[in-house]
Design a protein around this motif. Structure first.
Motif, mmCIF file in Angstrom:
data_model
loop_
_atom_site.group_PDB
_atom_site.id
_atom_site.type_symbol
_atom_site.label_atom_id
_atom_site.label_comp_id
_atom_site.label_asym_id
_atom_site.label_seq_id
_atom_site.Cartn_x
_atom_site.Cartn_y
_atom_site.Cartn_z
ATOM 1 N N LEU A 237 11.314 -3.156 27.898
ATOM 2 C CA LEU A 237 12.491 -2.720 28.655
ATOM 3 C C LEU A 237 13.755 -2.869 27.816
ATOM 4 C CD1 LEU A 237 10.441 -2.764 31.011
ATOM 5 C CD2 LEU A 237 12.218 -3.825 32.414
ATOM 6 N N GLU A 238 13.889 -3.993 27.149
ATOM 7 C CA GLU A 238 15.085 -4.228 26.341
ATOM 8 C C GLU A 238 15.150 -3.269 25.152
ATOM 9 O OE1 GLU A 238 15.476 -9.012 27.390
ATOM 10 O OE2 GLU A 238 14.635 -8.386 25.450
ATOM 11 N N THR A 239 14.008 -2.994 24.549
ATOM 12 C CA THR A 239 13.988 -2.082 23.406
ATOM 13 C C THR A 239 14.326 -0.666 23.839
ATOM 14 O OG1 THR A 239 12.317 -3.496 22.364
ATOM 15 C CG2 THR A 239 12.587 -1.290 21.458
ATOM 16 N N ALA A 240 13.844 -0.246 25.001
ATOM 17 C CA ALA A 240 14.181 1.084 25.511
ATOM 18 C C ALA A 240 15.678 1.201 25.786
ATOM 19 C CB ALA A 240 13.385 1.377 26.778
ATOM 20 N N ALA A 241 16.262 0.169 26.370
ATOM 21 C CA ALA A 241 17.699 0.202 26.651
ATOM 22 C C ALA A 241 18.503 0.310 25.362
ATOM 23 C CB ALA A 241 18.107 -1.039 27.436
ATOM 24 N N ARG A 242 18.109 -0.462 24.344
ATOM 25 C CA ARG A 242 18.805 -0.371 23.062
ATOM 26 C C ARG A 242 18.605 0.996 22.422
ATOM 27 N NH1 ARG A 242 16.439 -5.159 21.897
ATOM 28 N NH2 ARG A 242 15.389 -4.257 20.076
ATOM 29 N N ALA A 243 17.415 1.563 22.586
ATOM 30 C CA ALA A 243 17.151 2.885 22.014
ATOM 31 C C ALA A 243 18.097 3.934 22.592
ATOM 32 C CB ALA A 243 15.694 3.285 22.267
ATOM 33 N N VAL A 244 18.357 3.852 23.891
ATOM 34 C CA VAL A 244 19.302 4.794 24.505
ATOM 35 C C VAL A 244 20.688 4.632 23.897
ATOM 36 C CG1 VAL A 244 20.488 5.393 26.657
ATOM 37 C CG2 VAL A 244 18.000 5.005 26.653
ATOM 38 N N ALA B 257 22.097 0.656 30.710
ATOM 39 C CA ALA B 257 22.804 0.504 29.436
ATOM 40 C C ALA B 257 23.782 1.647 29.214
ATOM 41 C CB ALA B 257 21.783 0.437 28.300
ATOM 42 N N GLN B 258 23.374 2.856 29.586
ATOM 43 C CA GLN B 258 24.242 4.019 29.402
ATOM 44 C C GLN B 258 25.481 3.940 30.292
ATOM 45 O OE1 GLN B 258 22.138 7.691 29.624
ATOM 46 N NE2 GLN B 258 23.912 8.954 29.136
ATOM 47 N N LEU B 259 25.311 3.525 31.527
ATOM 48 C CA LEU B 259 26.472 3.388 32.409
ATOM 49 C C LEU B 259 27.433 2.326 31.888
ATOM 50 C CD1 LEU B 259 25.110 3.665 36.075
ATOM 51 C CD2 LEU B 259 26.194 5.418 34.670
ATOM 52 N N ALA B 260 26.895 1.219 31.388
ATOM 53 C CA ALA B 260 27.759 0.188 30.818
ATOM 54 C C ALA B 260 28.540 0.751 29.635
ATOM 55 C CB ALA B 260 26.926 -1.019 30.389
ATOM 56 N N TRP B 261 27.861 1.482 28.770
ATOM 57 C CA TRP B 261 28.523 2.067 27.597
ATOM 58 C C TRP B 261 29.658 2.995 28.011
ATOM 59 C CZ3 TRP B 261 28.963 1.237 22.628
ATOM 60 C CH2 TRP B 261 29.446 2.262 21.804
ATOM 61 N N TRP B 262 29.417 3.816 29.001
ATOM 62 C CA TRP B 262 30.452 4.747 29.459
ATOM 63 C C TRP B 262 31.701 4.011 29.938
ATOM 64 C CZ3 TRP B 262 26.954 8.430 32.790
ATOM 65 C CH2 TRP B 262 26.465 9.474 31.980
ATOM 66 N N GLU B 263 31.526 2.853 30.563
ATOM 67 C CA GLU B 263 32.666 2.164 31.184
ATOM 68 C C GLU B 263 33.383 1.177 30.273
ATOM 69 O OE1 GLU B 263 32.400 0.769 35.127
ATOM 70 O OE2 GLU B 263 31.033 2.352 35.802
ATOM 71 N N LEU B 264 32.801 0.870 29.128
ATOM 72 C CA LEU B 264 33.419 -0.116 28.247
ATOM 73 C C LEU B 264 34.660 0.437 27.547
ATOM 74 C CD1 LEU B 264 30.329 -1.700 26.462
ATOM 75 C CD2 LEU B 264 31.903 -2.871 28.014
ATOM 76 N N PRO B 265 35.672 -0.392 27.339
ATOM 77 C CA PRO B 265 36.810 0.027 26.511
ATOM 78 C C PRO B 265 36.404 0.105 25.047
ATOM 79 C CG PRO B 265 37.042 -2.268 27.175
ATOM 80 C CD PRO B 265 35.844 -1.736 27.903
ATOM 81 N N ASP B 266 37.248 0.761 24.256
ATOM 82 C CA ASP B 266 36.905 1.030 22.853
ATOM 83 C C ASP B 266 36.557 -0.234 22.070
ATOM 84 O OD1 ASP B 266 37.220 3.750 23.095
ATOM 85 O OD2 ASP B 266 39.317 3.751 22.434
ATOM 86 N N ALA B 267 37.354 -1.275 22.215
ATOM 87 C CA ALA B 267 37.129 -2.486 21.426
ATOM 88 C C ALA B 267 35.790 -3.117 21.756
ATOM 89 C CB ALA B 267 38.266 -3.483 21.642
ATOM 90 N N ALA B 268 35.442 -3.146 23.034
ATOM 91 C CA ALA B 268 34.167 -3.726 23.448
ATOM 92 C C ALA B 268 33.005 -2.867 22.972
ATOM 93 C CB ALA B 268 34.131 -3.889 24.962
ATOM 94 N N ARG B 269 33.180 -1.560 22.994
ATOM 95 C CA ARG B 269 32.151 -0.670 22.464
ATOM 96 C C ARG B 269 31.890 -0.954 20.989
ATOM 97 N NH1 ARG B 269 32.507 5.619 24.255
ATOM 98 N NH2 ARG B 269 31.945 5.394 26.452
ATOM 99 N N ALA B 270 32.974 -1.027 20.231
ATOM 100 C CA ALA B 270 32.842 -1.245 18.788
ATOM 101 C C ALA B 270 32.158 -2.574 18.494
ATOM 102 C CB ALA B 270 34.218 -1.189 18.128
ATOM 103 N N ALA B 271 32.517 -3.616 19.236
ATOM 104 C CA ALA B 271 31.925 -4.927 19.011
ATOM 105 C C ALA B 271 30.441 -4.934 19.361
ATOM 106 C CB ALA B 271 32.674 -5.976 19.823
ATOM 107 N N TRP B 272 30.089 -4.290 20.464
ATOM 108 C CA TRP B 272 28.691 -4.253 20.895
ATOM 109 C C TRP B 272 27.847 -3.495 19.879
ATOM 110 C CZ3 TRP B 272 26.608 -1.688 26.024
ATOM 111 C CH2 TRP B 272 25.419 -2.335 26.402
ATOM 112 N N ARG B 273 28.373 -2.372 19.442
ATOM 113 C CA ARG B 273 27.630 -1.579 18.458
ATOM 114 C C ARG B 273 27.488 -2.331 17.139
ATOM 115 N NH1 ARG B 273 29.229 4.524 16.312
ATOM 116 N NH2 ARG B 273 27.291 4.894 15.146
ATOM 117 N N ALA B 274 28.557 -2.954 16.671
ATOM 118 C CA ALA B 274 28.521 -3.674 15.397
ATOM 119 C C ALA B 274 27.514 -4.823 15.426
ATOM 120 C CB ALA B 274 29.907 -4.201 15.052
ATOM 121 N N ALA B 275 27.319 -5.403 16.605
ATOM 122 C CA ALA B 275 26.377 -6.519 16.748
ATOM 123 C C ALA B 275 24.935 -6.053 16.898
ATOM 124 C CB ALA B 275 26.770 -7.370 17.950
ATOM 125 N N GLY B 276 24.717 -4.742 16.960
ATOM 126 C CA GLY B 276 23.362 -4.228 17.111
ATOM 127 C C GLY B 276 22.897 -4.098 18.547
#
Length: 239
Positions: free
Chosen positions: A47-54, A173-192
């Motif tokens: 489940l976690e791997t699928a969410a990250r894959a999206v 995961a997709q809904l969370a991504w849509w709602e995050l502000p830019d800085a939080a998006r960048a940090a989440w992505r940078a952390a993998g």
């Protein structure tokens, strides 16, 4: 233009009733989980791997701006946000790996995500794969999620196959991504894209669903009733 801030249309992509999204051509995001005989992945890890894959697909350079998958991604996100999980092993998995897509690896799980395809236009090597048979278990007790890690809380009252639950985790995961502000998006992505998927305590579920966090309400195409709340996406930046 290289903008990955694609956001949903005003009507929910997961609403149980018809809306504007239903008038658009319908696409689906295919995900394939590798399930070899004798060595299936743990359910929670799948489940976690699928969410990250999206999330990886949403942010890949080929999915945004003028990337080769960008138009398909836009068409998919303008319609219902459908995800279908199929299983593969052996030669089936090798054929799936040969198609354009991205493989994301967890502790025991491998999930390959592909750019969206028309609902009735799957590539033959994916169309022949089975949806059923993705019933997975956790061989060991699942520990609590680490504090501060984005957590996708599954509805404790719903029974779902692993494949269905993988798709729902991806929705969250997709809904969370849509709602995050830019800085939080960048940090989440940078952390993998660290995240956890856990089943909520029944006593906590009303608070989670009533707290204003991104919530998936399934359209009811498979397994569960339309309008069922399946996942609450609890990202620290959204509290």
């Amino acid at each position: 233009m290289n903008d990955d801030r694609t956001t949903p249309a005003p009507d929910s992509p997961f609403r149980p009733g018809p809306g504007d999204r239903d008038a658009a051509p319908q696409f689906v995001l295919p995900l394939v989980v590798r399930i070899e005989r004798g060595s299936p992945p743990a359910r929670t890890d799948a489940l976690e791997t699928a969410a990250r894959a999206v999330l990886v697909m949403l942010t890949d350079e080929r999915s945004v701006g003028d990337g080769e998958w960008a138009q398909a991604m836009r068409d998919w996100q303008d319609a219902r946000i459908r995800k279908v999980v199929r299983r593969a092993r052996g030669a089936e998995w090798r054929r799936a790996e040969a198609l354009p897509g991205i493989t994301v690896t967890g502790k025991s799980a491998e999930v390959r995500v592909f750019p969206p395809v028309p609902l009735d236009g799957w590539p033959k090597d994916l169309a022949r794969l089975q949806v059923s048979g993705t019933d997975l278990d956790d061989p060991d007790p699942v520990p609590p999620a680490d504090p501060g890690v984005p957590t996708l809380w599954m509805n404790p009252e719903l029974e779902m196959s692993a494949g269905k639950a993988m798709a729902q985790a991806g929705h969250g995961a997709q809904l969370a991504w849509w709602e995050l502000p830019d800085a939080a998006r960048a940090a989440w992505r940078a952390a993998g894209f660290p995240l956890a998927v856990r089943t909520a305590d029944p006593a906590d579920w009303p608070t989670l669903t009533g707290g204003g966090l991104p919530t998936v309400r399934d359209a009811g195409f498979t397994e569960i009733a339309p309008g069922s709340c399946t996942v609450v996406a609890d990202h620290p930046a959204l509290r």
